[in-house]
Design a protein around this motif. Structure first.
Motif, short mmCIF file in Angstrom:
data_model
loop_
_atom_site.label_atom_id
_atom_site.label_comp_id
_atom_site.label_asym_id
_atom_site.label_seq_id
_atom_site.Cartn_x
_atom_site.Cartn_y
_atom_site.Cartn_z
N LYS A 62 0.87 -1.18 0.00
CA LYS A 62 0.00 0.00 0.00
C LYS A 62 0.90 1.22 0.00
N ILE A 63 0.67 2.10 -0.95
CA ILE A 63 1.44 3.34 -1.04
C ILE A 63 0.47 4.50 -0.84
N ARG A 64 0.84 5.39 0.05
CA ARG A 64 0.06 6.60 0.29
C ARG A 64 0.97 7.76 -0.08
N GLN A 65 0.51 8.60 -1.00
CA GLN A 65 1.35 9.64 -1.57
C GLN A 65 0.63 10.98 -1.47
N LYS A 66 1.35 12.01 -1.10
CA LYS A 66 0.80 13.36 -1.11
C LYS A 66 1.67 14.19 -2.04
N VAL A 67 1.06 14.64 -3.13
CA VAL A 67 1.78 15.44 -4.11
C VAL A 67 1.03 16.75 -4.28
N ASN A 68 1.70 17.85 -3.96
CA ASN A 68 1.09 19.18 -4.04
C ASN A 68 -0.26 19.24 -3.32
N GLY A 69 -0.32 18.65 -2.14
CA GLY A 69 -1.52 18.73 -1.32
C GLY A 69 -2.60 17.70 -1.63
N GLN A 70 -2.42 16.88 -2.64
CA GLN A 70 -3.41 15.88 -3.03
C GLN A 70 -2.95 14.49 -2.61
N TRP A 71 -3.82 13.74 -1.90
CA TRP A 71 -3.50 12.38 -1.49
C TRP A 71 -3.86 11.39 -2.58
N ARG A 72 -2.99 10.42 -2.79
CA ARG A 72 -3.22 9.32 -3.73
C ARG A 72 -2.87 8.02 -3.03
N TYR A 73 -3.63 6.97 -3.35
CA TYR A 73 -3.42 5.66 -2.73
C TYR A 73 -3.25 4.62 -3.83
N PHE A 74 -2.31 3.72 -3.63
CA PHE A 74 -2.04 2.63 -4.56
C PHE A 74 -1.95 1.35 -3.75
N ARG A 75 -2.70 0.34 -4.13
CA ARG A 75 -2.66 -0.97 -3.47
C ARG A 75 -2.33 -1.99 -4.55
N SER A 76 -1.40 -2.92 -4.24
CA SER A 76 -1.00 -3.90 -5.25
C SER A 76 -0.22 -5.04 -4.61
N CYS A 77 0.18 -5.99 -5.45
CA CYS A 77 1.09 -7.05 -5.03
C CYS A 77 2.50 -6.47 -5.02
N ALA A 78 3.33 -6.93 -4.09
CA ALA A 78 4.70 -6.41 -3.97
C ALA A 78 5.69 -7.51 -4.32
N TYR A 79 6.63 -7.16 -5.18
CA TYR A 79 7.67 -8.09 -5.63
C TYR A 79 8.90 -8.05 -4.73
N LEU A 80 9.21 -6.88 -4.19
CA LEU A 80 10.41 -6.71 -3.37
C LEU A 80 10.07 -6.01 -2.07
N GLY A 81 10.98 -6.08 -1.12
CA GLY A 81 10.80 -5.38 0.15
C GLY A 81 10.68 -6.35 1.31
N GLU A 82 10.47 -5.78 2.49
CA GLU A 82 10.26 -6.55 3.70
C GLU A 82 8.98 -6.06 4.36
N PRO A 83 8.28 -6.95 5.08
CA PRO A 83 7.06 -6.50 5.74
C PRO A 83 7.36 -5.54 6.88
N GLY A 84 7.17 -4.26 6.64
CA GLY A 84 7.37 -3.25 7.67
C GLY A 84 8.82 -3.14 8.09
N ILE A 85 9.05 -2.42 9.16
CA ILE A 85 10.39 -2.24 9.71
C ILE A 85 10.67 -3.41 10.64
N GLU A 86 11.72 -4.14 10.38
CA GLU A 86 12.10 -5.32 11.16
C GLU A 86 10.96 -6.33 11.26
N GLY A 87 10.17 -6.46 10.21
CA GLY A 87 9.08 -7.44 10.18
C GLY A 87 7.80 -7.00 10.84
N ASP A 88 7.75 -5.81 11.42
CA ASP A 88 6.53 -5.33 12.07
C ASP A 88 5.71 -4.55 11.06
N GLU A 89 4.57 -5.11 10.66
CA GLU A 89 3.76 -4.52 9.59
C GLU A 89 3.06 -3.23 9.99
N ARG A 90 3.13 -2.85 11.25
CA ARG A 90 2.48 -1.61 11.65
C ARG A 90 3.30 -0.40 11.26
N PHE A 91 4.57 -0.61 10.91
CA PHE A 91 5.44 0.50 10.56
C PHE A 91 5.71 0.49 9.06
#
Length: 157
Positions: A72-101
């Motif tokens: 899930k990506i939450r983006q604010k560009v010039n005051g406008q919020w945009r949300y993107f939800r998708s499958c992820a190919y790379l990365g780790e779940p949250g910081i040190e495995g904690d999905e709340r971060f």
């Protein structure tokens, strides 16, 4: 003494069934708020089908890499919020495995981005950042169950 043994067995069993992942694929919500306003927060999945990530195409620039998480990506560009939800190919779940971060970045031209990945359950990219992971609820349930086992054993025997 027997009730303590049964308590340990129950906790171990509950832990195993809630943490062992027997599937090799995850299902995620896939949408963009610029084309579907229900994709923003709070998320409304009434118009968005959940997507099996094993059906997602291979990426040309990452051969042999398959999606194993939701994003899930939450983006604010010039005051406008945009949300993107998708499958992820790379990365780790949250910081040190904690999905709340989530990873947060800011940039020039009034840009802010929050990037969250998760793999705890199908559709995990529907939640707001900061929610309690499902495994915490399983652990609490197991503790409550163990606390009540001596009472159940006394009643049954």
């Amino acid at each position: 003494m027997a009730t303590k043994f049964y308590s340990v067995i129950v906790v171990a069993f509950v832990y195993l069934i809630t943490t062992v992942d027997i599937s090799s694929s995850i299902k995620c919500w896939v949408c963009r708020s610029d084309s579907d306003p229900k994709c923003s927060d709070p998320f409304d999945n009434s118009t968005v089908p959940i997507t099996d990530c094993k059906q997602e195409p291979d990426l040309y620039h990452y051969p042999n890499v398959r999606p194993t998480m939701c994003r899930k990506i939450r983006q604010k560009v010039n005051g406008q919020w945009r949300y993107f939800r998708s499958c992820a190919y790379l990365g780790e779940p949250g910081i040190e495995g904690d999905e709340r971060f989530c990873l947060m970045r800011t940039g020039t031209y009034n840009i802010f981005m929050e990037y969250c990945t998760c793999n705890s359950k199908d559709g995990c990219n529907s939640a707001l950042a900061g929610t309690v992971p499902a495994n915490i609820w399983y652990l609490i349930s197991a503790c409550l169950l163990v606390w009540r086992i001596p009472f159940v054993v006394r009643v049954l025997w």
